[in-house]
Scaffold this motif. Sequence first.
Motif, PDB file in Angstrom:
ATOM      1  N   SER A   1       0.811  -1.216   0.000  1.00 51.68           N
ATOM      2  CA  SER A   1       0.000   0.000   0.000  1.00 51.68           C
ATOM      3  C   SER A   1       0.848   1.271   0.000  1.00 51.68           C
ATOM      4  CB  SER A   1      -0.919   0.041   1.227  1.00 51.68           C
ATOM      5  OG  SER A   1      -1.851  -1.002   1.166  1.00 51.68           O
ATOM      6  N   VAL A   2       2.088   1.139   0.410  1.00 53.30           N
ATOM      7  CA  VAL A   2       2.963   2.315   0.432  1.00 53.30           C
ATOM      8  C   VAL A   2       4.114   2.212  -0.562  1.00 53.30           C
ATOM      9  CG1 VAL A   2       2.348   2.967   2.794  1.00 53.30           C
ATOM     10  CG2 VAL A   2       4.326   1.482   2.393  1.00 53.30           C
ATOM     11  N   GLY A   3       4.042   1.227  -1.457  1.00 53.77           N
ATOM     12  CA  GLY A   3       5.009   1.164  -2.546  1.00 53.77           C
ATOM     13  C   GLY A   3       6.248   0.337  -2.310  1.00 53.77           C
ATOM     14  N   TYR A   4       6.221  -0.588  -1.366  1.00 48.69           N
ATOM     15  CA  TYR A   4       7.380  -1.436  -1.081  1.00 48.69           C
ATOM     16  C   TYR A   4       7.061  -2.902  -1.306  1.00 48.69           C
ATOM     17  CZ  TYR A   4      10.010   2.280   1.292  1.00 48.69           C
ATOM     18  OH  TYR A   4      10.697   3.418   1.585  1.00 48.69           O
ATOM     19  N   GLN A   5       8.084  -3.654  -1.595  1.00 48.36           N
ATOM     20  CA  GLN A   5       8.012  -5.101  -1.523  1.00 48.36           C
ATOM     21  C   GLN A   5       8.125  -5.441  -0.035  1.00 48.36           C
ATOM     22  OE1 GLN A   5       7.481  -7.187  -4.085  1.00 48.36           O
ATOM     23  NE2 GLN A   5       7.317  -5.354  -5.372  1.00 48.36           N
ATOM     24  N   PRO A   6       7.395  -6.443   0.463  1.00 53.33           N
ATOM     25  CA  PRO A   6       7.400  -6.721   1.909  1.00 53.33           C
ATOM     26  C   PRO A   6       8.792  -6.871   2.531  1.00 53.33           C
ATOM     27  CG  PRO A   6       5.640  -7.949   0.866  1.00 53.33           C
ATOM     28  CD  PRO A   6       6.427  -7.298  -0.244  1.00 53.33           C
ATOM     29  N   LYS A   7       9.685  -7.557   1.848  1.00 54.06           N
ATOM     30  CA  LYS A   7      11.025  -7.783   2.395  1.00 54.06           C
ATOM     31  C   LYS A   7      11.774  -6.457   2.578  1.00 54.06           C
ATOM     32  CE  LYS A   7      15.105 -10.607   1.512  1.00 54.06           C
ATOM     33  NZ  LYS A   7      15.712 -11.550   0.583  1.00 54.06           N
ATOM     34  N   ASN A   8      11.731  -5.612   1.565  1.00 50.38           N
ATOM     35  CA  ASN A   8      12.393  -4.306   1.657  1.00 50.38           C
ATOM     36  C   ASN A   8      11.708  -3.402   2.673  1.00 50.38           C
ATOM     37  OD1 ASN A   8      14.241  -4.981  -0.329  1.00 50.38           O
ATOM     38  ND2 ASN A   8      12.989  -4.127  -1.970  1.00 50.38           N
ATOM     39  N   PHE A   9      10.396  -3.506   2.733  1.00 48.10           N
ATOM     40  CA  PHE A   9       9.621  -2.670   3.642  1.00 48.10           C
ATOM     41  C   PHE A   9      10.046  -2.881   5.089  1.00 48.10           C
ATOM     42  CE2 PHE A   9       5.789  -2.427   6.407  1.00 48.10           C
ATOM     43  CZ  PHE A   9       5.655  -1.047   6.422  1.00 48.10           C
ATOM     44  N   ILE A  10      10.162  -4.108   5.499  1.00 49.87           N
ATOM     45  CA  ILE A  10      10.521  -4.403   6.890  1.00 49.87           C
ATOM     46  C   ILE A  10      11.890  -3.816   7.213  1.00 49.87           C
ATOM     47  CG2 ILE A  10      11.077  -6.263   8.530  1.00 49.87           C
ATOM     48  CD1 ILE A  10       8.863  -7.914   7.033  1.00 49.87           C
ATOM     49  N   ARG A  11      12.845  -3.972   6.296  1.00 49.28           N
ATOM     50  CA  ARG A  11      14.198  -3.441   6.497  1.00 49.28           C
ATOM     51  C   ARG A  11      14.180  -1.914   6.586  1.00 49.28           C
ATOM     52  NH1 ARG A  11      17.310  -1.349   2.922  1.00 49.28           N
ATOM     53  NH2 ARG A  11      16.201  -2.263   1.164  1.00 49.28           N
TER      54      ARG A  11
END
Length: 182
Positions: free
Chosen positions: A153-163
């Motif tokens: 929803s904010v433009g990230y892939q989940p893996k990158n988002f968490i980092r």
Amino acid sequence: MTLRIRTAYYQLLTAALRVVFLLNLSLRESADGTGDETDLYVQIKNVHSIQELNDWFRERLIRPIARKVQQRHHQEYERTFETAIAYIEANHLIDLSLDQVAERCGLSPPYFSKLFKRIIGVSFIEYLTAYRIDRAKTLLQTTGLSVAEVAESVGYQPKNFIRVFKKQTGQTPGQFRETGSA
């Protein structure tokens, strides 16, 4: 003072008045309230030394014109960056690049990047990241979306988002949701 020098200053005044006209300034703005064009020529006629003429031009025409031009550039930059910010906020959920936003604003990417940092105070990527993380915080606190759904929803892939989220807040998205704050 020789006639040739005075004539050169009249020509300089005419050129300055052309600039005033092209910039659509009023004479009152450019010449600090001296009245109409004729008064300016009379004022030059009443100046007796080259130093006085130089000072008169600098104070009555050059500085006010330069100030007005600078104000207009600043206003144009503000409008440009209002457009940029609105575009970023409307499109933060896609893979948004500096090149795309620069193109949208009609500027070259290097120039846009330099101006963005100077006007906004942070780099384009820092602004985009902060905006996305702020949006993610809101979604984590106010919705039941999964972390993966928030990431998308904010433009990230989940893996990158968490980092990225952890780097920005010091917590994982899950920890943030549990504690409710950064």
